[in-house]
Scaffold this motif. Structure first.
Motif, short mmCIF file in Angstrom:
data_model
loop_
_atom_site.label_atom_id
_atom_site.label_comp_id
_atom_site.label_asym_id
_atom_site.label_seq_id
_atom_site.Cartn_x
_atom_site.Cartn_y
_atom_site.Cartn_z
N LEU A 56 0.81 -1.30 0.06
CA LEU A 56 -0.02 -0.10 0.18
C LEU A 56 0.92 1.12 0.09
CD1 LEU A 56 -2.84 1.16 0.23
CD2 LEU A 56 -2.49 1.26 2.62
N PHE A 57 0.63 2.03 -1.06
CA PHE A 57 1.79 3.22 -1.12
C PHE A 57 0.85 4.38 -1.50
CE2 PHE A 57 4.66 5.97 -3.56
CZ PHE A 57 4.02 6.53 -4.54
N GLY A 58 1.32 5.61 -0.97
CA GLY A 58 0.72 6.81 -1.24
C GLY A 58 1.27 7.93 -0.97
N PHE A 59 0.80 9.12 -1.56
CA PHE A 59 1.25 10.46 -0.97
C PHE A 59 0.13 11.36 -1.49
CE2 PHE A 59 2.16 12.30 -5.45
CZ PHE A 59 2.50 11.16 -6.00
N ASP A 60 -0.05 12.62 -0.78
CA ASP A 60 -1.09 13.47 -0.99
C ASP A 60 -0.31 15.03 -0.96
OD1 ASP A 60 -3.00 15.63 -0.36
OD2 ASP A 60 -4.07 14.11 -1.28
N THR A 61 -0.43 15.75 -2.11
CA THR A 61 0.15 17.22 -2.31
C THR A 61 -0.86 18.26 -1.95
OG1 THR A 61 0.11 17.19 -4.55
CG2 THR A 61 2.01 16.15 -3.60
N ASN A 62 -2.03 18.03 -1.18
CA ASN A 62 -2.93 19.05 -1.23
C ASN A 62 -3.29 19.61 -2.62
OD1 ASN A 62 -4.83 20.79 0.25
ND2 ASN A 62 -3.25 22.60 0.49
N THR A 114 -15.33 -0.83 -0.24
CA THR A 114 -13.98 -1.12 0.15
C THR A 114 -13.24 -0.09 -0.22
OG1 THR A 114 -12.25 -2.81 0.49
CG2 THR A 114 -13.53 -2.59 -1.51
N ASP A 115 -12.23 0.41 0.48
CA ASP A 115 -11.46 1.81 0.12
C ASP A 115 -10.10 1.86 0.65
OD1 ASP A 115 -14.41 2.25 1.18
OD2 ASP A 115 -13.89 3.66 -0.34
N SER A 116 -9.27 2.41 0.09
CA SER A 116 -7.65 2.74 0.29
C SER A 116 -7.63 4.38 0.21
CB SER A 116 -6.96 2.08 -0.53
OG SER A 116 -6.94 0.63 -0.56
N GLY A 117 -6.83 4.91 1.05
CA GLY A 117 -6.75 6.22 1.03
C GLY A 117 -5.38 6.75 1.67
N VAL A 118 -4.95 7.86 1.21
CA VAL A 118 -3.65 8.62 1.66
C VAL A 118 -4.11 9.93 2.08
CG1 VAL A 118 -3.10 9.23 -0.52
CG2 VAL A 118 -1.44 9.19 1.37
N TYR A 128 -6.91 14.78 1.26
CA TYR A 128 -6.46 13.16 0.97
C TYR A 128 -7.00 12.93 -0.48
CZ TYR A 128 -11.64 13.81 1.80
OH TYR A 128 -12.96 14.39 1.76
N THR A 129 -6.60 11.60 -0.59
CA THR A 129 -6.85 11.14 -2.11
C THR A 129 -7.24 9.66 -1.82
OG1 THR A 129 -5.08 12.44 -3.24
CG2 THR A 129 -5.68 10.42 -4.47
N TYR A 130 -8.26 9.24 -2.48
CA TYR A 130 -8.70 7.75 -2.23
C TYR A 130 -8.91 7.20 -3.39
CZ TYR A 130 -13.38 9.90 -2.54
OH TYR A 130 -14.60 10.58 -3.26
N MET A 131 -9.41 6.04 -3.38
CA MET A 131 -10.08 5.12 -4.32
C MET A 131 -10.95 4.10 -3.72
SD MET A 131 -7.15 2.45 -5.81
CE MET A 131 -5.84 1.49 -4.72
N SER A 132 -12.07 3.72 -4.48
CA SER A 132 -13.04 3.31 -3.93
C SER A 132 -13.77 2.32 -4.83
CB SER A 132 -14.06 4.09 -3.09
OG SER A 132 -13.90 4.95 -2.32
N GLY A 133 -14.44 0.96 -4.07
CA GLY A 133 -14.89 0.30 -5.01
C GLY A 133 -16.36 -0.01 -4.19
#
Lengths: 186, 165
Positions: free
Chosen positions: A134-140, B126-130, B61-66
């Motif tokens: 699981l990988f991620g980044f957010d830059t606003n 079901t979701d993942s987010g940052v 935040y940024t997310y993806m959802s199913g």
């Protein structure tokens, strides 16, 4: 409505079980690093977990963050990924890679990117090894979130060495933190 | 003997609550992991995480959802509601909402804080987010906010610390 507050120090801590152990960790110094090697990994672990924080990669997202196992850089890795950029969701797959991709750099010079990767059943010599990341980044205003699964099919040997690498030898900047943990079965 | 993955605090609600806060978190760990299993009270609730009691618009935040019919992605910027869960939320039914949030390198004072989340409710998504908290301060307080409605009695929250040696 009740607001509930718990002071952490009063809760006590669970007794140590040694099921989840810190194997090695490091923080990149001035000038950064292009790779990290963890070798001589004990065979007593069932799974491994890698946790990385890159404070500000300032590099093209085409540059992968990846793992290599047992110093095998041949084209024996494949992946599937599910990724999103805040607008669209995409799925992809690649074969014949020379590394197990777990994420990629960000062009942001100010915001950190993070990843958690599990390497499963590392000492089972009857199967190839699979990672889930699981990988991620957010830059606003920008960013990405990814789920990546990679398969190492070069050998069913136990994994005793893990290298963290960057594609094209991009430098992990100063303050990048790398940590390897071992998880024991019953 | 030092424990690497350690429970810092946990609670099972004995009555409804609008927020749950873990405070005085020591700076001795590397990452924090917050695991929640939530049922809503009074209507759907859309829980989100708040750090160091910061109610300002310092999150994104940024997310993806199913959702079972679609795969979606979205984001929010300059928000006070750090809702990384995408389309999953807690309902008053027994199909609970659960989430695992990782606050990475929470105690460092050099970088802003990035969080990863996995969340699920079998009834909706079901979701993942940052998520990003634009503040370089060490995190010493984590609050889960019910948002719209309360957490029901029986909801559980556990905060763990992971320590790199």
């Amino acid at each position: 409505m009740l607001n509930t507050i718990f002071g952490s120090l009063s809760e006590g801590v669970a007794p140590s079980t040694n099921s989840y152990e810190s194997i090695a960790s490091s923080v990149a110094g001035a000038g950064g690093v292009t790779s990290v090697t963890w070798s001589g990994i004990s065979s007593t672990y069932t799974h491994l977990q890698v946790r990385i924080m890159v404070p500000n990669s300032n590099s093209s997202s085409d540059n992968n963050i990846a793992l290599r196992f047992n110093n095998d850089s041949t084209s024996v890795y494949t992946l599937h990924q599910l990724s999103a950029d805040g607008a669209t969701v995409a799925s992809g797959a690649l074969t014949g890679l020379s590394f197990a991709r777990v994420g990629h750099f960000s062009s942001s010079s100010t915001q950190p990117l993070v990843l958690v990767t599990d390497i499963l059943d590392v000492n089972n010599t009857n199967k190839y090894k699979t990672t889930k990341s699981l990988f991620g980044f957010d830059t606003n205003g920008g960013g990405a979130i990814q789920l990546v699964s990679s398969l190492y099919s070069g050998s069913t040997s136990a994994i005793n060495r893990v290298d963290v690498i960057s594609a094209n030898s991009v430098t992990f900047p100063q303050y990048t933190s790398f940590a390897l943990y071992g998880i024991k079965g019953a | 003997m030092t424990s690497t993955y350690e429970k810092i605090a946990s609670t099972t609600l004995g009555s409804t609550a609008s927020t749950v806060t873990f405070s005085s978190i020591p700076a001795t760990y590397t990452d924090l992991v917050l695991i929640s299993n939530v049922k809503a009270s009074g209507g759907n609730c859309y829980p989100y995480i708040r750090l160091n009691s910061d109610t300002g618009t310092n999150y994104s935040y940024t997310y993806m959802s199913g959702t079972g019919s679609s795969a979606l992605s979205g984001r929010a910027s300059n928000t006070a509601v750090n809702f990384m869960y995408g389309y999953s939320y807690a309902t008053t039914a027994n199909a609970n909402f659960n989430s695992l949030i990782q606050v990475m390198n929470y105690a460092n004072t050099t970088t802003n804080k990035t969080m990863l989340s996995r969340s699920n409710n079998a009834e909706n998504s079901t979701d993942s987010g940052v998520g990003l908290w634009r503040n370089t301060a060490a995190v010493n307080t984590v609050t889960m906010v019910g948002n719209s409605n309360d957490f029901a009695s029986g909801s559980t929250f556990t905060l763990y610390g992971i320590k790199a040696e």
